[in-house]
Design a protein around this motif. Structure first.
Motif, PDB file in Angstrom:
ATOM      1  N   PRO A 137      85.196  47.797  41.531  1.00 21.31           N
ATOM      2  CA  PRO A 137      84.981  48.083  42.956  1.00 21.31           C
ATOM      3  C   PRO A 137      83.523  47.861  43.357  1.00 21.31           C
ATOM      4  O   PRO A 137      82.613  47.901  42.524  1.00 21.31           O
ATOM      5  CB  PRO A 137      85.368  49.561  43.094  1.00 21.31           C
ATOM      6  CG  PRO A 137      85.235  50.114  41.721  1.00 21.31           C
ATOM      7  CD  PRO A 137      85.521  48.995  40.769  1.00 21.31           C
ATOM      8  N   GLU A 157      86.747  44.364  48.727  1.00 22.39           N
ATOM      9  CA  GLU A 157      87.124  45.526  47.934  1.00 22.39           C
ATOM     10  C   GLU A 157      86.471  45.511  46.548  1.00 22.39           C
ATOM     11  O   GLU A 157      86.113  46.549  46.014  1.00 22.39           O
ATOM     12  CB  GLU A 157      88.647  45.583  47.749  1.00 22.39           C
ATOM     13  CG  GLU A 157      89.412  45.780  49.038  1.00 22.39           C
ATOM     14  CD  GLU A 157      89.290  47.169  49.589  1.00 22.39           C
ATOM     15  OE1 GLU A 157      89.149  48.132  48.796  1.00 22.39           O
ATOM     16  OE2 GLU A 157      89.325  47.320  50.826  1.00 22.39           O
ATOM     17  N   ARG A 158      86.372  44.334  45.964  1.00 27.45           N
ATOM     18  CA  ARG A 158      85.917  44.172  44.590  1.00 27.45           C
ATOM     19  C   ARG A 158      84.709  43.234  44.545  1.00 27.45           C
ATOM     20  O   ARG A 158      84.474  42.473  45.483  1.00 27.45           O
ATOM     21  CB  ARG A 158      87.024  43.601  43.715  1.00 27.45           C
ATOM     22  CG  ARG A 158      88.310  44.409  43.817  1.00 27.45           C
ATOM     23  CD  ARG A 158      88.642  45.017  42.487  1.00 27.45           C
ATOM     24  NE  ARG A 158      89.719  45.994  42.625  1.00 27.45           N
ATOM     25  CZ  ARG A 158      89.597  47.243  42.222  1.00 27.45           C
ATOM     26  NH1 ARG A 158      88.510  47.665  41.664  1.00 27.45           N
ATOM     27  NH2 ARG A 158      90.585  48.087  42.376  1.00 27.45           N
TER      28      ARG A 158
END
Length: 163
Positions: A137, A157-158
């Motif tokens: 993350p 998100e990542r």
């Protein structure tokens, strides 16, 4: 904001920096405890001194929740990297301290792995590069909480989403 999470809270999707109202919405019956940052800082400093005396000559507090230890050259005195971090984590557990540890080529990667890996102990392969963090993350990059939140609104998100 949530300051720290135990494994059960993390499994429910909570992370440090999560707004309290969101945490309460995600986990019914969630129990909060007030944080004493000054006491935590003193305890962390004492723990760093303990590591300095027993593990390696280069030790420093890493933020409000960690200790960075340069084990270069000392790991062989403790049964190798795996033996060293397993021993550290188990000794702390025996004292009632839940700990995580990681060994990596850089402090930034070790920081991320120790805090975001599924395993409480991780040894990154030598020469791993930053690519080892692609599935992690955004928070593993030590971004300010508000920046990570803004990036999430934009669909990031990542770590791999940023590349």
């Amino acid at each position: 904001f949530v300051h720290a999470c135990n494994p059960a809270a993390q499994a429910a999707g909570l992370r440090p920096g999560t707004p309290v109202t969101k945490a309460q919405a995600l986990v019914q019956g969630l129990v909060f405890q007030d944080v004493d940052l000054a006491a935590d800082a003193r305890d962390l400093e004492q723990l760093a001194i303990w590591f300095l005396q027993r593990i390696a000559p280069i030790v420093d507090v890493d933020g409000s929740d960690g200790i960075a230890i340069d084990t270069t050259g000392t790991e062989r005195l403790h049964g190798g990297e795996a033996g060293l971090i397993e021993d550290m984590v188990s000794k702390l557990a025996a004292k009632g301290i839940q700990a995580r540890a990681a060994v990596a080529d850089t402090l930034g990667v070790a920081h991320a792995l120790a805090r975001f890996s599924r395993s409480p102990t991780v040894i990154a392969p030598r020469g791993h590069g930053a690519g080892i963090l692609l599935a992690y993350p955004l928070e593993c990059l030590r971004l300010p909480a508000n920046l990570a939140s803004q990036l999430r609104v934009l669909g990031f998100e990542r770590v791999r989403d940023l590349l």
